[in-house]
Design a protein around this motif. Structure first.
Motif, short mmCIF file in Angstrom:
data_model
loop_
_atom_site.label_atom_id
_atom_site.label_comp_id
_atom_site.label_asym_id
_atom_site.label_seq_id
_atom_site.Cartn_x
_atom_site.Cartn_y
_atom_site.Cartn_z
N GLN A 1 14.38 4.55 -13.24
CA GLN A 1 16.01 4.46 -13.32
C GLN A 1 16.23 6.05 -13.55
OE1 GLN A 1 17.81 1.92 -12.18
NE2 GLN A 1 16.20 1.22 -11.38
N THR A 2 15.88 6.79 -14.05
CA THR A 2 16.16 8.41 -14.39
C THR A 2 16.18 9.07 -13.61
OG1 THR A 2 14.08 8.79 -14.75
CG2 THR A 2 14.99 7.54 -16.54
N PHE A 3 16.55 8.69 -12.00
CA PHE A 3 15.91 9.66 -11.11
C PHE A 3 17.58 9.84 -10.51
CE2 PHE A 3 12.36 7.97 -9.27
CZ PHE A 3 11.08 8.63 -10.02
N GLY A 4 18.25 8.94 -11.14
CA GLY A 4 19.46 9.94 -10.72
C GLY A 4 21.07 10.92 -11.56
N LEU A 5 19.39 11.14 -12.98
CA LEU A 5 20.02 11.48 -14.26
C LEU A 5 19.56 13.17 -13.11
CD1 LEU A 5 18.90 10.54 -16.98
CD2 LEU A 5 21.24 9.90 -15.95
N PHE A 6 19.23 12.94 -12.38
CA PHE A 6 18.26 14.66 -12.27
C PHE A 6 18.97 14.82 -10.64
CE2 PHE A 6 14.77 12.29 -14.34
CZ PHE A 6 14.22 13.15 -14.81
N LEU A 7 20.59 13.93 -10.68
CA LEU A 7 20.75 14.34 -9.17
C LEU A 7 21.48 16.08 -9.23
CD1 LEU A 7 22.68 12.23 -6.51
CD2 LEU A 7 23.99 14.15 -7.18
N ALA A 8 22.36 15.73 -10.44
CA ALA A 8 23.71 16.77 -10.60
C ALA A 8 22.77 18.92 -10.26
CB ALA A 8 24.72 16.96 -11.44
N PRO A 9 21.47 17.99 -12.02
CA PRO A 9 21.00 19.59 -11.95
C PRO A 9 19.66 20.34 -10.91
CG PRO A 9 20.96 17.55 -13.36
CD PRO A 9 21.66 17.25 -12.71
N MET A 10 18.97 19.11 -10.16
CA MET A 10 18.39 19.52 -9.15
C MET A 10 19.13 20.27 -7.80
SD MET A 10 15.00 17.16 -9.64
CE MET A 10 14.51 17.68 -7.72
N THR A 11 20.35 19.05 -7.34
CA THR A 11 20.55 19.76 -6.33
C THR A 11 21.46 21.24 -6.53
OG1 THR A 11 22.77 18.83 -6.72
CG2 THR A 11 21.41 17.61 -5.23
N TRP B 1 20.85 22.39 -2.72
CA TRP B 1 20.17 20.60 -2.12
C TRP B 1 22.14 20.49 -1.70
CZ3 TRP B 1 15.75 18.88 -5.05
CH2 TRP B 1 14.62 19.90 -4.34
N SER B 2 22.00 19.08 -0.67
CA SER B 2 23.09 18.22 -0.63
C SER B 2 22.97 17.10 -1.28
CB SER B 2 23.50 17.85 0.88
OG SER B 2 22.10 17.15 1.31
N ALA B 3 23.76 16.82 -2.20
CA ALA B 3 23.47 15.35 -2.63
C ALA B 3 23.30 14.59 -2.15
CB ALA B 3 24.87 15.18 -3.56
N SER B 4 23.41 13.95 -0.78
CA SER B 4 22.84 12.94 0.02
C SER B 4 22.03 13.18 0.86
CB SER B 4 24.36 13.19 1.73
OG SER B 4 23.84 14.81 1.71
N GLY B 5 21.26 14.36 0.54
CA GLY B 5 19.82 14.43 0.74
C GLY B 5 19.08 14.11 -0.03
N PHE B 6 18.95 13.85 -1.89
CA PHE B 6 18.69 14.08 -2.75
C PHE B 6 18.99 12.53 -2.79
CE2 PHE B 6 18.92 12.63 -7.09
CZ PHE B 6 17.39 12.86 -7.70
N ALA B 7 19.86 11.84 -2.37
CA ALA B 7 19.84 10.15 -2.42
C ALA B 7 19.39 9.47 -1.53
CB ALA B 7 21.87 9.71 -2.29
N LEU C 1 13.92 20.41 0.15
CA LEU C 1 14.16 19.64 0.17
C LEU C 1 13.51 18.30 0.82
CD1 LEU C 1 16.70 17.33 -0.96
CD2 LEU C 1 17.74 17.67 1.76
N GLY C 2 12.62 18.72 1.73
CA GLY C 2 11.68 18.01 2.50
C GLY C 2 10.21 17.58 1.72
N ALA C 3 9.95 18.15 1.13
CA ALA C 3 8.25 18.56 -0.27
C ALA C 3 9.20 17.37 -1.06
CB ALA C 3 7.99 20.02 -0.59
N PHE C 4 10.36 17.99 -1.41
CA PHE C 4 11.75 16.17 -2.30
C PHE C 4 10.89 15.00 -1.71
CE2 PHE C 4 14.82 14.35 -4.12
CZ PHE C 4 14.35 13.87 -6.16
N THR C 5 11.42 15.23 -0.55
CA THR C 5 11.54 13.80 -0.02
C THR C 5 10.30 12.85 0.06
OG1 THR C 5 13.47 14.12 0.64
CG2 THR C 5 12.43 12.35 2.45
#
Length: 397
Positions: free
Chosen positions: A22-32, A37-43, A93-97
């Motif tokens: 449940q912590t992954f959402g915390l990394f959206l802003a700093p990682m993008t 990266w786009s927020a939609s790609g992370f999501a 982003l591909g590797a992250f996905t």
């Protein structure tokens, strides 16, 4: 082994597993920001994880039914170590996905609540199963309540990269916690059903209306949970309330879910589980209807969040109990994994449909109406569920 140690390790394992993911959402802003990266790609990567989690759950469930949950949970912990480490080291982003969506999708299925709950259900006598699953579900919420702030502190103090690697390392703590969950296939019972194979168990479940009723109910549960978890902050903002109110609502849901899950576990041992599920979904519909027609203030939002928190994952203990009573414990993780798949499909639907409705109408009103109607449907569909012990099923020669 003492029952207390068994339940304690199961609850702690569920808490750690849920809390970390449940912590992954915390990394959206700093990682993008760091990778542009786009927020939609992370999501999308996280959404892919949810879908793969659902579709692979029955597979891991059958492996757990054959070889024991301990090995499956340990494999999930190692996969989570690899997945989160890969997330931290990904530069594209591909590797992250791949790591966040595919590898973690397999990991959260193996070391997830369905496998843990099925193991506790199989290892404990029926009189203690409701309490154990209630504690396990509450432990998952407590893990979210405890671990998420700690990871946010790590991001603030050490940076997102170090914090993500610490999350990866913490996944290994699930390995010693899984040692007591050394369940074995259910002991042979009198009658031909003792020799039931996985295929026969699945064919029986798929031919049984109760299985589909439980799937429909869990689909609605997933729709509610994802819609509120993802869109509640946006709904609060659309009501021109402070952003902190949306965050507070999500926090209250998790906090009150602890009480709701414990209560549902206790009631599952005392009430008919069927009636309990009817009541839970009916109350969800009533609470959402009152909130829909109420003035949206900070107080009404937080009161609604507390009420929904009590009803949040309280569906899990009675659903697991009904699954065990109708289909036995021999292939419980497999069959409950299929029902959990319906929950995840519902979760994807709630998250996606909420965004579509808001984009096309400019408000969430239609989504609230859909959620209220879905609650009524789920309450009605559980009425014909069978709540008796499983009957022996002859095995074909």
């Amino acid at each position: 082994m003492a029952v207390g140690i068994l339940i304690g390790c199961g609850v702690a394992c569920a808490a750690l597993a849920m809390g970390l993911r449940q912590t992954f959402g915390l990394f959206l802003a700093p990682m993008t920001t760091a990778h542009a990266w786009s927020a939609s790609g992370f999501a999308f990567a996280i959404a892919l994880q949810v879908l793969i989690n659902g579709f692979t759950q029955p597979v891991w469930g059958q492996i757990a039914d054959r070889y024991g949950a301990r090995r499956v949970i340990m494999a999930g912990a190692l996969l989570q170590l690899a997945g989160v480490t890969g997330m931290a080291l990904s530069n594209s982003l591909g590797a992250f996905t791949f790591f966040a969506g595919i590898v973690m999708g397999f990991a959260v299925s193996a070391a997830g609540m369905p496998v843990i709950m099925a193991s506790l259900t199989r290892l404990l006598p029926e009189a203690q199963r409701g309490r154990a699953t209630g504690l396990g579900t509450a432990g998952s919420s407590f893990g979210q309540f405890l671990v998420v702030p700690l990871v946010q502190f790590g991001i603030t103090g050490f940076g997102w990269h170090t914090a993500l690697l610490l999350v990866a390392g913490a996944s290994l703590l699930m390995i010693p916690l899984a040692f007591p969950l050394n369940d074995r296939p259910a002991a042979p019972a009198a009658g031909a059903a003792a020799q039931q194979t996985a295929g026969e168990a699945l064919r029986l479940a798929l031919r049984t209306p109760t299985f589909w009723y439980l799937c429909c109910g869990f689909f609605v549960c997933g729709l509610h949970v994802s819609f509120l978890a993802i869109h509640m902050p946006g709904f609060v903002a659309s009501c021109h309330l402070p952003a902190v109110v949306g965050a507070g609502a999500i926090s209250l849901i998790g906090l009150f879910n602890i009480a709701g899950s414990l209560g549902a576990g206790e009631l599952s041992s005392r009430w008919k589980r069927r009636e309990l599920l009817v009541a839970i979904f009916a109350l969800r519909g009533v609470v959402m209807t009152i909130f829909f027609f109420s003035e949206k203030t900070t107080a009404t939002v937080l009161i609604f969040a507390a009420a929904m928190g009590i009803l949040w994952l309280s569906t899990v203990p009675p659903t697991v109990g009904l699954c065990a009573r109708n289909f036995g414990t021999r292939w419980l993780a497999t069959i409950f994994g299929l029902i959990f798949l319906a929950h995840q499909v519902g979760g994807f639907t709630g998250a996606w449909l909420g965004g579509v409705v808001f984009d096309r109408t400019g408000s969430y009103d239609l989504m609230w109406i859909i959620s209220i109607l879905a609650a009524a449907f789920a309450a009605i569909v559980h009425i014909p569920v069978k709540d008796g012990p499983p009957k022996p099923v002859p095995v074909a020669a």
